[in-house]
Motif scaffolding. Structure first.
Motif, PDB file in Angstrom:
ATOM      1  N   ARG A  39       0.840  -1.208   0.000  1.00  0.00           N
ATOM      2  CA  ARG A  39       0.000   0.000   0.000  1.00  0.00           C
ATOM      3  C   ARG A  39       0.872   1.254   0.000  1.00  0.00           C
ATOM      4  O   ARG A  39       2.029   1.225   0.438  1.00  0.00           O
ATOM      5  N   THR A  40       0.275   2.347  -0.506  1.00  0.00           N
ATOM      6  CA  THR A  40       0.931   3.653  -0.518  1.00  0.00           C
ATOM      7  C   THR A  40       0.751   4.296   0.853  1.00  0.00           C
ATOM      8  O   THR A  40      -0.348   4.251   1.410  1.00  0.00           O
ATOM      9  N   LYS A  61      -3.324  -3.800   7.782  1.00  0.00           N
ATOM     10  CA  LYS A  61      -1.855  -3.807   7.806  1.00  0.00           C
ATOM     11  C   LYS A  61      -1.322  -3.957   9.229  1.00  0.00           C
ATOM     12  O   LYS A  61      -0.297  -4.582   9.457  1.00  0.00           O
ATOM     13  N   SER A 123     -10.367  -0.943   6.772  1.00  0.00           N
ATOM     14  CA  SER A 123     -10.194  -2.111   5.887  1.00  0.00           C
ATOM     15  C   SER A 123     -11.373  -3.090   5.925  1.00  0.00           C
ATOM     16  O   SER A 123     -11.353  -4.093   5.203  1.00  0.00           O
TER      17      SER A 123
HETATM   18  C1  LIG Z   1      -1.246   9.031  -1.681  1.00  0.00           C
HETATM   19  C2  LIG Z   1      -1.701   8.120  -0.573  1.00  0.00           C
HETATM   20  C3  LIG Z   1      -1.238   8.333   0.716  1.00  0.00           C
HETATM   21  C4  LIG Z   1      -1.645   7.498   1.761  1.00  0.00           C
HETATM   22  N1  LIG Z   1      -1.136   7.690   3.012  1.00  0.00           N
HETATM   23  C5  LIG Z   1      -1.507   6.864   4.017  1.00  0.00           C
HETATM   24  C6  LIG Z   1      -0.909   6.983   5.318  1.00  0.00           C
HETATM   25  O1  LIG Z   1      -0.027   7.830   5.563  1.00  0.00           O
HETATM   26  N2  LIG Z   1      -1.326   6.146   6.288  1.00  0.00           N
HETATM   27  C7  LIG Z   1      -2.257   5.167   6.058  1.00  0.00           C
HETATM   28  O2  LIG Z   1      -2.574   4.416   7.001  1.00  0.00           O
HETATM   29  N3  LIG Z   1      -2.828   5.003   4.835  1.00  0.00           N
HETATM   30  C8  LIG Z   1      -2.466   5.829   3.814  1.00  0.00           C
HETATM   31  N4  LIG Z   1      -3.003   5.658   2.557  1.00  0.00           N
HETATM   32  C9  LIG Z   1      -4.014   4.589   2.350  1.00  0.00           C
HETATM   33  C10 LIG Z   1      -3.317   3.235   2.220  1.00  0.00           C
HETATM   34  O3  LIG Z   1      -2.690   3.114   0.949  1.00  0.00           O
HETATM   35  C11 LIG Z   1      -4.294   2.062   2.401  1.00  0.00           C
HETATM   36  O4  LIG Z   1      -5.294   2.122   1.429  1.00  0.00           O
HETATM   37  C12 LIG Z   1      -4.944   2.064   3.793  1.00  0.00           C
HETATM   38  O5  LIG Z   1      -4.015   2.431   4.793  1.00  0.00           O
HETATM   39  C13 LIG Z   1      -5.521   0.688   4.143  1.00  0.00           C
HETATM   40  O6  LIG Z   1      -4.507  -0.268   4.056  1.00  0.00           O
HETATM   41  P1  LIG Z   1      -4.640  -1.750   4.679  1.00  0.00           P
HETATM   42  O7  LIG Z   1      -6.043  -2.240   4.422  1.00  0.00           O
HETATM   43  O8  LIG Z   1      -3.608  -2.550   3.970  1.00  0.00           O
HETATM   44  O9  LIG Z   1      -4.375  -1.636   6.153  1.00  0.00           O
HETATM   45  C14 LIG Z   1      -2.578   6.451   1.497  1.00  0.00           C
HETATM   46  C15 LIG Z   1      -3.000   6.219   0.187  1.00  0.00           C
HETATM   47  C16 LIG Z   1      -2.566   7.035  -0.830  1.00  0.00           C
HETATM   48  C17 LIG Z   1      -3.043   6.728  -2.236  1.00  0.00           C
END
Ligand SMILES: Cc1cc2nc3c(=O)[nH]c(=O)nc-3n(C[C@H](O)[C@H](O)[C@H](O)COP(=O)(O)O)c2cc1C
Length: 195
Positions: A39-40, A61, A123
């Motif tokens: 993930r980003t 995560k 999630s």
């Molecule tokens: C540009 C961008 C920045 C992001 N920054 C964060 C972040 O700093 N922290 C975070 O928890 N998720 C962030 N996300 C969302 C995660 O990519 C992810 O979708 C979300 O944390 C759920 O992940 P998981 O289901 O694997 O726990 C960001 C997504 C994008 C596209």
């Protein structure tokens, strides 16, 4: 002594000055049982201790990290044509780090964090986007932003690197420069790799 973390930090500063869309980002790959996920995330700090990001403990995560703290982070700066793959172990930052950062988050992010405690964990499935929007709208009306405190589910984590690989695409004729840095007894050792 070569320090790849300093190299990454300097590259990040250059990427910022070049308005690289990836300058604030990283990609974090995790695996609980051999089924990888990536993930980003917003990359907060880079120091000799490691690389920090902020996440929510109700997320998928966090459950994965709790089962397997080994992780790989990827950083790619198109403006510099450089990729970093950072392998190491994740630890939770102490509470002070998140207490300091969380109040500075955008209001929308604060309300979302609170909704992961009172509406649905991150999630997990929800009925609809509209249902979430309606919950947050109502919550906002009764809870002004300055009344929100740092929720228990907000967490900072640090990736403590053990191996860092740099791929530099700047040489002509695809003669890429690929180096691996390995931490041995507190010192980074460099090896040139076949790109
Ligand atoms: C540009 C961008 C920045 C992001 N920054 C964060 C972040 O700093 N922290 C975070 O928890 N998720 C962030 N996300 C969302 C995660 O990519 C992810 O979708 C979300 O944390 C759920 O992940 P998981 O289901 O694997 O726990 C960001 C997504 C994008 C596209």
């Amino acid at each position: 002594m070569i320090n790849p973390l300093e190299i990454i930090n300097n590259d990040r500063l250059s990427a910022r000055s070049l308005e690289d869309a990836n300058a604030e980002l990283c990609y974090l790959a995790l695996s609980e049982t051999g089924s990888p996920s990536v993930r980003t995330l917003i990359l907060r700090t880079i120091s000799n201790d490691g690389l920090t990001v902020f996440i929510n403990k109700t997320s998928a995560k966090w459950r994965t990290i709790s089962k397997n703290d080994e992780a790989e982070m990827l950083i790619w700066y198109p403006s510099l044509q450089r990729q970093y793959r950072i392998h190491g172990v994740i630890e939770e930052l102490d509470r002070a780090a998140i207490e300091q950062n969380w109040p500075r988050r955008p209001a929308g992010s604060k309300y979302l964090d609170h909704a992961t405690m009172n509406f649905q964990a991150q999630s997990q499935t929800i009925d609809s986007h509209a249902a979430l929007a309606s919950y947050i709208k109502e919550f906002r009306e009764t809870h002004p932003e300055d009344s929100l405190t740092t929720p228990e589910v907000a967490a900072g984590i640090i990736l403590r690197p053990e191996e860092i690989e740099c791929l530099d695409l700047n040489s002509p004729d695809r003669l890429h420069d690929r180096r691996r840095y390995t931490l041995v007894n507190g010192e980074w050792k460099e090896a040139q790799l076949m790109p």
